[in-house]
Scaffold this active site. Structure first.
Site, PDB file in Angstrom:
ATOM      1  N   LYS A   1       0.874  -1.176   0.031  1.00 41.49           N
ATOM      2  CA  LYS A   1      -0.038   0.182  -0.022  1.00 41.49           C
ATOM      3  C   LYS A   1       1.076   1.395  -0.144  1.00 41.49           C
ATOM      4  O   LYS A   1       0.529   2.224  -0.534  1.00 41.49           O
ATOM      5  CB  LYS A   1      -0.887   0.004   1.241  1.00 41.49           C
ATOM      6  CG  LYS A   1      -2.096  -1.259   1.208  1.00 41.49           C
ATOM      7  CD  LYS A   1      -3.035  -0.732   2.239  1.00 41.49           C
ATOM      8  CE  LYS A   1      -4.036  -1.854   2.182  1.00 41.49           C
ATOM      9  NZ  LYS A   1      -5.183  -1.383   3.366  1.00 41.49           N
TER      10      LYS A   1
ATOM     11  N   LYS B   1      -4.897 -10.388  -6.381  1.00 41.20           N
ATOM     12  CA  LYS B   1      -6.078 -10.824  -5.637  1.00 41.20           C
ATOM     13  C   LYS B   1      -7.153  -9.916  -6.012  1.00 41.20           C
ATOM     14  O   LYS B   1      -7.025  -8.660  -6.277  1.00 41.20           O
ATOM     15  CB  LYS B   1      -5.652 -10.690  -4.053  1.00 41.20           C
ATOM     16  CG  LYS B   1      -6.183  -9.748  -3.419  1.00 41.20           C
ATOM     17  CD  LYS B   1      -5.543  -9.779  -1.708  1.00 41.20           C
ATOM     18  CE  LYS B   1      -5.582  -8.261  -1.570  1.00 41.20           C
ATOM     19  NZ  LYS B   1      -5.479  -8.003  -0.233  1.00 41.20           N
TER      20      LYS B   1
ATOM     21  N   LYS C   1     -10.613  -4.312  -3.295  1.00 46.42           N
ATOM     22  CA  LYS C   1     -11.544  -3.004  -3.387  1.00 46.42           C
ATOM     23  C   LYS C   1     -10.675  -1.736  -4.037  1.00 46.42           C
ATOM     24  O   LYS C   1     -11.469  -0.928  -4.581  1.00 46.42           O
ATOM     25  CB  LYS C   1     -12.147  -2.440  -1.955  1.00 46.42           C
ATOM     26  CG  LYS C   1     -12.856  -3.280  -1.287  1.00 46.42           C
ATOM     27  CD  LYS C   1     -13.239  -2.860   0.058  1.00 46.42           C
ATOM     28  CE  LYS C   1     -13.960  -3.857   0.953  1.00 46.42           C
ATOM     29  NZ  LYS C   1     -13.825  -3.558   2.337  1.00 46.42           N
TER      30      LYS C   1
HETATM   31  P1  AMP Z   1     -11.099  -5.776   3.645  1.00 44.83           P
HETATM   32  O1  AMP Z   1     -11.638  -5.540   2.388  1.00 44.83           O
HETATM   33  O2  AMP Z   1      -9.568  -5.462   3.243  1.00 44.83           O
HETATM   34  O3  AMP Z   1     -11.592  -4.947   4.426  1.00 44.83           O
HETATM   35  O4  AMP Z   1     -11.168  -7.200   3.763  1.00 44.83           O
HETATM   36  C1  AMP Z   1     -11.851  -7.920   4.597  1.00 44.83           C
HETATM   37  C2  AMP Z   1     -12.063  -9.281   4.601  1.00 44.83           C
HETATM   38  O5  AMP Z   1     -12.121  -9.851   3.401  1.00 44.83           O
HETATM   39  C3  AMP Z   1     -10.652 -10.009   5.319  1.00 44.83           C
HETATM   40  O6  AMP Z   1     -10.846 -11.140   6.148  1.00 44.83           O
HETATM   41  C4  AMP Z   1      -9.751 -10.083   4.163  1.00 44.83           C
HETATM   42  O7  AMP Z   1      -8.820 -11.008   4.276  1.00 44.83           O
HETATM   43  C5  AMP Z   1     -10.876 -10.631   3.143  1.00 44.83           C
HETATM   44  N1  AMP Z   1     -10.454 -10.812   1.934  1.00 44.83           N
HETATM   45  C6  AMP Z   1     -10.259  -9.471   1.092  1.00 44.83           C
HETATM   46  N2  AMP Z   1     -10.051  -9.738  -0.260  1.00 44.83           N
HETATM   47  C7  AMP Z   1      -9.970 -10.957  -0.323  1.00 44.83           C
HETATM   48  C8  AMP Z   1      -9.796 -11.750  -1.296  1.00 44.83           C
HETATM   49  N3  AMP Z   1      -9.406 -11.480  -2.947  1.00 44.83           N
HETATM   50  N4  AMP Z   1      -9.975 -13.274  -1.332  1.00 44.83           N
HETATM   51  C9  AMP Z   1     -10.251 -13.637  -0.057  1.00 44.83           C
HETATM   52  N5  AMP Z   1     -10.524 -13.102   1.256  1.00 44.83           N
HETATM   53  C10 AMP Z   1     -10.305 -11.511   0.802  1.00 44.83           C
END
Ligand code: AMP
Ligand code: TRP
Length: 340
Positions: A113, A199, A202
């Site tokens: 990041k 991956k 968002k």
């Molecule tokens: P965040 O969007 O960063 O707040 O992530 C929220 C949750 O979603 C966390 O547990 C991340 O590990 C999971 N997560 C985010 N992106 C992925 C992805 N591409 N595949 C699997 N899990 C994800």
């Protein structure tokens, strides 16, 4: 007997995508009756990169509503907003003062990041994993269900616990509880639709790289139609030369609730022209009930506010007990006005 405790959270940065759902939230829902669960919307984390103050509050409500729409049940689970429980920021400060700087500089997500932010990297971005540790440790969580990308942050959390207990605890009375990560086998790392080696995220500039939980059917159809594939005929899992094929088959497996073996058999002879409509139909059908429920929840804004307030009160009570314990262990003068 008390059930083991779970804590997890998602940042309110826009919409949730299939990675968030399949990597994290769906596991929360599936196992919630076996645990005492706390799920927070981590809005303090969302401001570690430049954010939009016009949308933060609405995004926070959206995520809380999506938790409910995905099937989080208040009989087993508490939903709350991180910034409404002041103990999160306070414990983060206490943990900051025992966390060596070089532990944070090693974090892969920080490095990734930080490159994107250039000169504007905030101290908050570096400190992000310590705040996450505070989230987890305030609730004496036994398990933390997350996607694979959070594994390193959980290892850091464990290192912080070991250090605090070593410095300030007694063998028979540890200050903090050592949590375990809970990372599922399939779906822990959902990949981008535009590149099977990256991956799903968002923060990817391309909307076409992800399917959001609130995407209408025609958008899902368009995204799958345009997603990256390869020129091969026949579809199979686990081929390092075919990352997109593996990712799309995994999505189909999880969204259709089938086993990997069944999907491998069903799709062995398929071409993309046959598979893509099948995946489209499956994704639309899987998201349809979530979207319908989401609409109902948003239609009763008063009830959503009540749910969040009740969650905040319950979370606050538990969190402040832990905070008091840590303050005592660190030797602070007791504050008679602190809620006990
Ligand atoms: P965040 O969007 O960063 O707040 O992530 C929220 C949750 O979603 C966390 O547990 C991340 O590990 C999971 N997560 C985010 N992106 C992925 C992805 N591409 N595949 C699997 N899990 C994800
Ligand atoms: N860092 C996590 C993510 O982006 C979100 C998060 C913040 C979290 N605090 C947490 C996850 C506590 C689990 C437990 O995915």
């Amino acid at each position: 007997m008390n059930k083991p405790r779970i804590l997890s959270g998602v940042q309110p940065t826009g919409n949730l995508h299939l990675g968030n759902y399949l990597g994290a939230i769906r596991s929360w829902v599936e196992q919630q009756q076996h645990y005492d669960n706390f799920f927070c919307v981590v809005d303090l984390h969302a401001i570690t990169v430049p954010h939009n103050p016009q949308t933060l509050a609405q995004d926070t409500l959206t995520i809380a509503a999506l938790y409910l729409a995905c099937g989080i049940d208040l009989q087993y689970s508490t939903i709350f907003v991180q910034s409404h429980v002041s103990a999160h920021s306070e414990l983060a400060w206490l943990l900051n003062c025992v966390t060596p700087l070089n532990w944070l500089e090693r974090m892969i997500q920080f490095k990734e990041k930080a490159i994107k932010q250039g000169e504007n990297v905030s101290v908050g971005l570096l400190d992000y994993p310590v705040l996450m540790a505070a989230d987890i440790l305030l609730y004496d969580a036994d398990k933390v269900p997350v996607g694979e990308d959070q594994k390193q942050h959980l290892e850091l959390t464990r290192d912080i616990v070991i250090r605090i207990n070593d410095k300030f605890g007694r063998e028979d009375a540890p200050v903090l509880k050592l949590p375990e990560p809970l990372i599922r086998k399939e779906g822990a790392r959902v990949m981008s639709l535009a590149d099977g080696t990256k991956k799903m995220s968002k923060s990817d500039e391309s909307e076409l790289s992800r399917i959001n939980l609130l995407d209408p059917p025609e958008v899902i159809q368009k995204k799958i139609k345009k997603c990256k594939t390869d020129p091969q005929r026949g579809l199979w899992f686990d081929d390092p030369d075919r990352p997109e094929c593996h990712n799309l088959l995994t999505l189909y497996t999880l969204l259709s609730n089938q086993t990997k073996e069944a999907v491998a058999k069903e799709c062995a002879e398929m071409g993309w022209g046959q598979f893509k409509p099948l995946l489209t139909e499956t994704a639309i059908a899987a998201l349809e009930p979530i979207q319908a429920k989401y609409g109902e929840i948003l239609a009763d804004r008063g009830e959503l506010d009540r749910i969040i307030q009740a969650g905040n009160a319950k979370a606050s009570h538990t969190a402040h007990q832990t905070l008091t314990r840590v303050r005592e262990a660190l030797g602070f003068l007791p504050d008679p006005h602190q809620p006990q």
